[in-house]
Design a protein around this motif. Structure first.
Motif, PDB file in Angstrom:
ATOM      1  N   GLU B   4      -5.162  -4.340  -0.145  1.00 21.54           N
ATOM      2  CA  GLU B   4      -6.328  -3.613   0.238  1.00 21.54           C
ATOM      3  C   GLU B   4      -5.986  -2.528   1.305  1.00 21.54           C
ATOM      4  O   GLU B   4      -5.430  -3.223   2.266  1.00 21.54           O
ATOM      5  CB  GLU B   4      -7.626  -4.428   0.608  1.00 21.54           C
ATOM      6  CG  GLU B   4      -8.533  -4.572  -0.467  1.00 21.54           C
ATOM      7  CD  GLU B   4      -9.743  -4.953  -0.025  1.00 21.54           C
ATOM      8  OE1 GLU B   4     -10.094  -6.150   0.961  1.00 21.54           O
ATOM      9  OE2 GLU B   4     -11.026  -4.442  -0.176  1.00 21.54           O
ATOM     10  N   ARG B   7     -11.796  -1.261   3.163  1.00 18.71           N
ATOM     11  CA  ARG B   7     -12.637  -2.451   2.722  1.00 18.71           C
ATOM     12  C   ARG B   7     -13.443  -1.697   1.463  1.00 18.71           C
ATOM     13  O   ARG B   7     -13.641  -0.657   1.385  1.00 18.71           O
ATOM     14  CB  ARG B   7     -13.813  -2.645   3.843  1.00 18.71           C
ATOM     15  CG  ARG B   7     -13.316  -3.561   4.984  1.00 18.71           C
ATOM     16  CD  ARG B   7     -14.197  -3.388   6.232  1.00 18.71           C
ATOM     17  NE  ARG B   7     -14.268  -2.190   6.629  1.00 18.71           N
ATOM     18  CZ  ARG B   7     -15.477  -1.174   6.795  1.00 18.71           C
ATOM     19  NH1 ARG B   7     -16.579  -1.845   6.172  1.00 18.71           N
ATOM     20  NH2 ARG B   7     -15.485  -0.191   7.151  1.00 18.71           N
ATOM     21  N   LYS B   8     -14.129  -2.626   0.814  1.00 17.07           N
ATOM     22  CA  LYS B   8     -14.612  -2.239  -0.444  1.00 17.07           C
ATOM     23  C   LYS B   8     -15.817  -1.140  -0.508  1.00 17.07           C
ATOM     24  O   LYS B   8     -15.783   0.015  -0.954  1.00 17.07           O
ATOM     25  CB  LYS B   8     -15.355  -3.520  -1.285  1.00 17.07           C
ATOM     26  CG  LYS B   8     -16.140  -3.217  -2.435  1.00 17.07           C
ATOM     27  CD  LYS B   8     -16.417  -4.432  -3.301  1.00 17.07           C
ATOM     28  CE  LYS B   8     -17.403  -4.126  -4.372  1.00 17.07           C
ATOM     29  NZ  LYS B   8     -17.945  -5.421  -5.215  1.00 17.07           N
ATOM     30  N   TYR B  43      -8.268  -9.912 -10.520  1.00 18.86           N
ATOM     31  CA  TYR B  43      -8.577 -10.646  -9.243  1.00 18.86           C
ATOM     32  C   TYR B  43      -9.166  -9.858  -8.449  1.00 18.86           C
ATOM     33  O   TYR B  43      -8.683  -8.499  -8.252  1.00 18.86           O
ATOM     34  CB  TYR B  43      -7.431 -11.308  -8.548  1.00 18.86           C
ATOM     35  CG  TYR B  43      -6.696 -12.408  -9.544  1.00 18.86           C
ATOM     36  CD1 TYR B  43      -7.148 -13.573  -9.245  1.00 18.86           C
ATOM     37  CD2 TYR B  43      -5.767 -12.060 -10.455  1.00 18.86           C
ATOM     38  CE1 TYR B  43      -6.524 -14.611 -10.090  1.00 18.86           C
ATOM     39  CE2 TYR B  43      -5.220 -12.944 -11.354  1.00 18.86           C
ATOM     40  CZ  TYR B  43      -5.682 -14.380 -11.157  1.00 18.86           C
ATOM     41  OH  TYR B  43      -4.992 -15.440 -11.925  1.00 18.86           O
ATOM     42  N   ASP B  44     -10.537  -9.928  -7.854  1.00 16.39           N
ATOM     43  CA  ASP B  44     -10.835  -9.093  -6.749  1.00 16.39           C
ATOM     44  C   ASP B  44     -10.455  -9.055  -5.325  1.00 16.39           C
ATOM     45  O   ASP B  44      -9.430 -10.027  -5.317  1.00 16.39           O
ATOM     46  CB  ASP B  44     -12.303  -9.215  -6.992  1.00 16.39           C
ATOM     47  CG  ASP B  44     -13.179 -10.353  -6.215  1.00 16.39           C
ATOM     48  OD1 ASP B  44     -12.241 -10.936  -5.708  1.00 16.39           O
ATOM     49  OD2 ASP B  44     -14.262 -10.481  -6.582  1.00 16.39           O
ATOM     50  N   GLU B  45     -10.903  -8.343  -4.646  1.00 14.88           N
ATOM     51  CA  GLU B  45     -10.463  -8.365  -3.381  1.00 14.88           C
ATOM     52  C   GLU B  45     -10.523  -9.583  -2.378  1.00 14.88           C
ATOM     53  O   GLU B  45      -9.806  -9.875  -1.530  1.00 14.88           O
ATOM     54  CB  GLU B  45     -10.956  -6.956  -2.053  1.00 14.88           C
ATOM     55  CG  GLU B  45     -12.347  -7.267  -2.026  1.00 14.88           C
ATOM     56  CD  GLU B  45     -13.696  -7.207  -2.920  1.00 14.88           C
ATOM     57  OE1 GLU B  45     -13.246  -7.085  -4.134  1.00 14.88           O
ATOM     58  OE2 GLU B  45     -14.747  -7.139  -2.485  1.00 14.88           O
ATOM     59  N   ASN B  46     -11.370 -10.655  -2.910  1.00 17.81           N
ATOM     60  CA  ASN B  46     -11.572 -11.849  -2.403  1.00 17.81           C
ATOM     61  C   ASN B  46     -10.701 -12.862  -3.119  1.00 17.81           C
ATOM     62  O   ASN B  46     -10.755 -13.912  -2.749  1.00 17.81           O
ATOM     63  CB  ASN B  46     -13.045 -12.436  -2.275  1.00 17.81           C
ATOM     64  CG  ASN B  46     -13.847 -11.183  -1.301  1.00 17.81           C
ATOM     65  OD1 ASN B  46     -13.383 -10.841  -0.352  1.00 17.81           O
ATOM     66  ND2 ASN B  46     -15.037 -10.647  -1.887  1.00 17.81           N
ATOM     67  N   LYS B  48     -11.226 -13.582  -6.142  1.00 18.74           N
ATOM     68  CA  LYS B  48     -12.261 -14.403  -7.006  1.00 18.74           C
ATOM     69  C   LYS B  48     -11.326 -13.635  -8.711  1.00 18.74           C
ATOM     70  O   LYS B  48     -11.248 -12.702  -8.777  1.00 18.74           O
ATOM     71  CB  LYS B  48     -13.431 -13.807  -7.129  1.00 18.74           C
ATOM     72  CG  LYS B  48     -14.423 -14.513  -7.809  1.00 18.74           C
ATOM     73  CD  LYS B  48     -14.564 -16.087  -7.345  1.00 18.74           C
ATOM     74  CE  LYS B  48     -15.058 -16.848  -8.580  1.00 18.74           C
ATOM     75  NZ  LYS B  48     -14.961 -18.320  -8.348  1.00 18.74           N
TER      76      LYS B  48
END
Lengths: 441, 441
Positions: B4, B7-8, B43-46, B48
């Motif tokens: 990243e 931030r989102k 996969y997301d930024e966390n 998940k």
């Protein structure tokens, strides 16, 4: 990995059978098979090296390791479509915005210059709610149905001129209707656009867009007279239309002194839409449309989604970002100015004035007064340079312009080699012999 | 490499400012940021993990190492345009030819399904010298100006129907004018095309092409009744037109039993032009038109070059070849049949008959008799599945079809998970509750 899967004659036979013959080969009577490349050099199947003065798409140089690295790294991570949030697309748009006038701050990412120009047409139509488009004579804006309609270079041979398309004279001060001796060619040519607008209005029609390459290439390497675009934009906007700058060939520092060729017109000029393409991804299919918040807003207001399957994906944007980095780190814009200027100087004997970097046209005529295009001589120069392992092409409505648009890492030594070879060829007997060559920059 | 950069919320803010809002996000009220992917997982930024039932473009799986390797190897060697001879383009055309009927043996490589469909229009016009095009209702063939003209799904909201475009009823035996109880829906629907042709002729116009997706997707996941295309092709050819099969979504083994969805119509059917796209480069912008020597010959005969800057370059073709290899080596077509069949079986409770692989639509209605589309319920299923970290989308004119078109490496376990979750959601109280769900395959 073997560099060749088939012998050259076999490749050629398969190509003739399997690939549409409308897709032409360079040097069609004796095509060249290229198996690897690096920087400004191409290598054939026998390892013979060619100096590449053609590949403007491989902008920062063939197979630049930074570009390959950026592509590989991102391909290993993710290549999804732009309906998911991702940093690359916004970072890339932000970087591009920094190169453009403030008002051009909304971006659409697509896959080719043609897709970009088609979208520009749609944006203009939607924003203005007008239909008609004005283009310059001999212009080429792409291979799609809608773009053939606005490309005199193509529609004159194909479907003919549509009622919503209008052609303005190309502002060519060497060969056009107003020449070097005119006191104010910029104003005179801009007034021809005004005349076209008046005729459109007399027909009860309305102007959606004026569409122009910032340095018409197929049209004959035409440096627009300074002040022309500002004046045209004023006329077009008064008629409720927008100014579209086609930077597909000329963007990304090609012209050396500026990042965009439209900037040659001065700081007071800004288009309403800019389309970009060829050099953007160094060979990767990547293109873009930049426009204003107002035009983008009108396009959104129709309530219809614009979805481009591959446009703006993380890999394309990673490659685009890497291209911008290399242009900066290696000062390729500076190199373009210096080497382009030197090439011009060596080719035209006179000290060079304004240059447009590594976008150089050597126009050949058989007759200095009448400026009769020396089409055959230009073709002979291309063939003779091929024998010297130098790849160049011809351009212009009469194919009498020998064109140099090499990768931007082209060196002073490369320029000297090309100039030496051309001087040598021009002192030979060409049939017919051109009596004059001049650089158009 | 950091996954990243922003931030989102910052990515989202930049996206809103810099990217045209017509380019919509999935889950627009709470978009997902995806930073990496592998196989059928996002996969997301966390960190998940989401099960991906949407990305038909990442056909052999996200970030497949064989594809990345093929791209990298070729990027290190050469990426020039197709005016130079190269083995990859001819080898790739040869491999594609082997998947198609013998008569389809001339290829044009382009960058997107839209570019392919636009070229198909040009080929048809040039070959037939006719202008008019017949399309199916609700069809979507791409985002370009010319394709919006032939896409009822788009032109009904935008420019309206052009005089050269004619719409035939979509041969939908669940919801269309002839249904399951009709003795011969294939013939009945083909006759509607015959009627359209007659009307075209009554207007003194002539048919250039019948254009149809081989398994209409936006139209509502419509499996064309067997025999329909053969009959339509007969009528269209009698009128001097050609049959264009749009395989942009459905090609490359997606339907499992066959490599191309038009082959579901039987061995006696062959289109005159086939367009391909989305899955072809596993995310890389790569598309193609295949046609006959006669049609290609007519296109060449106009004397005008077709040049596509990026089309058919060595990197694109190397990636295309690698995709074909992976489909074969990993038997992804077999997997598509098996897993698609299992998913269908699990979703519809009845033993499955014919399946079309991993291209499954679950149509939801509020009323079994009237078949009233349960649009809201379908949207709720999409939202609820997102909470379970499963990405699906809706499709069809009423967006009441929950669509599954995952990467072809989708497993039995993935199918079970999705089916379990959907059964669970459907036993909850949805508002309004759908009274019936049926699989359209």
């Amino acid at each position: 990995m073997a560099l060749e899967m088939f012998r050259k004659e076999e490749t050629l036979a398969m190509r003739k059978k399997l690939i549409g013959q409308s897709c032409r080969l360079f040097y069609s009577d004796d095509p060249v098979k290229i198996v690897r490349a690096r920087g400004q050099y191409l290598y054939d199947e026998n390892g013979k090296r060619y100096l590449d003065c053609i590949s403007n798409v491989q902008h920062v140089g063939h197979c630049h390791p930074s570009i390959t690295q950026a592509a590989t790294t991102q391909m290993e991570l993710l290549n999804a479509n732009s309906r998911f949030l991702h940093d690359n697309i916004v970072q890339y748009a932000d970087r591009l915005a920094a190169t453009l006038p403030d008002k051009l701050r909304v971006f659409y990412f697509v896959n080719s210059g043609s897709e970009a120009n088609d979208l520009a047409l749609r944006l203009a139509h939607q924003y203005t709610q007008h239909e008609d488009v004005i283009v310059l004579d001999h212009a080429y804006h792409g291979h799609l149905t809608s773009l053939i309609d606005i490309s005199p270079y193509k529609f004159q041979k194909l479907t003919g001129q549509k009622e919503w398309v209008h052609v303005a004279p190309i502002p060519d001060i060497y060969r056009g209707i107003f020449r070097e001796d005119h006191p104010n060619p910029a104003q005179a040519y801009a007034d021809t656009v005004k005349d076209v607008i008046d005729k459109v209005h007399q027909k009860g029609r309305k102007v959606s867009a004026f569409f122009s390459e910032s340095l018409p290439s197929v049209g004959g390497q035409i440096l627009l007279p300074k002040g022309y675009s500002t004046k045209v934009a004023e006329y077009v906007r008064s008629a409720g239309g927008v100014f579209v700058a086609d930077e597909v060939q000329t963007g990304f520092g090609r012209v050396g002194s500026h990042f965009w060729a439209f900037q040659l017109q001065g700081d007071d000029f800004s288009p309403d839409i800019v389309t970009m393409g060829k050099p953007m991804g160094n060979g990767h299919p990547l293109s873009c449309v930049a426009t204003t918040a107002e035009i983008a807003g009108a396009f959104t207001a129709n309530g219809v989604e614009y979805f481009n399957t591959f446009g703006g994906n993380p890999v394309s944007c990673a490659i685009g970002l890497a291209v911008l980095d290399v242009i900066e780190k290696e000062d390729l814009r500076g190199n373009s100015s210096r080497v382009g200027g030197h090439l011009l100087d060596r080719l035209q004997h006179d000290p060079f004035g304004d240059t447009v970097g590594l976008f150089v046209g050597l126009e050949m005529v058989t007759d200095k007064e009448q400026r009769t295009p020396a089409t055959d001589a230009a073709a002979q120069v291309v063939r003779r340079l091929k024998e010297e392992y130098i790849c160049v092409s011809t351009d212009g409505p009469w194919e009498n312009i020998v064109k140099f648009k090499p990768p931007m890492c082209f060196s002073m030594e490369d320029a000297d080699l090309v100039a030496d070879r051309i001087h040598h060829i021009l002192t030979e007997r060409l049939t017919p012999n051109p009596t004059d060559c001049r650089c158009k920059c």
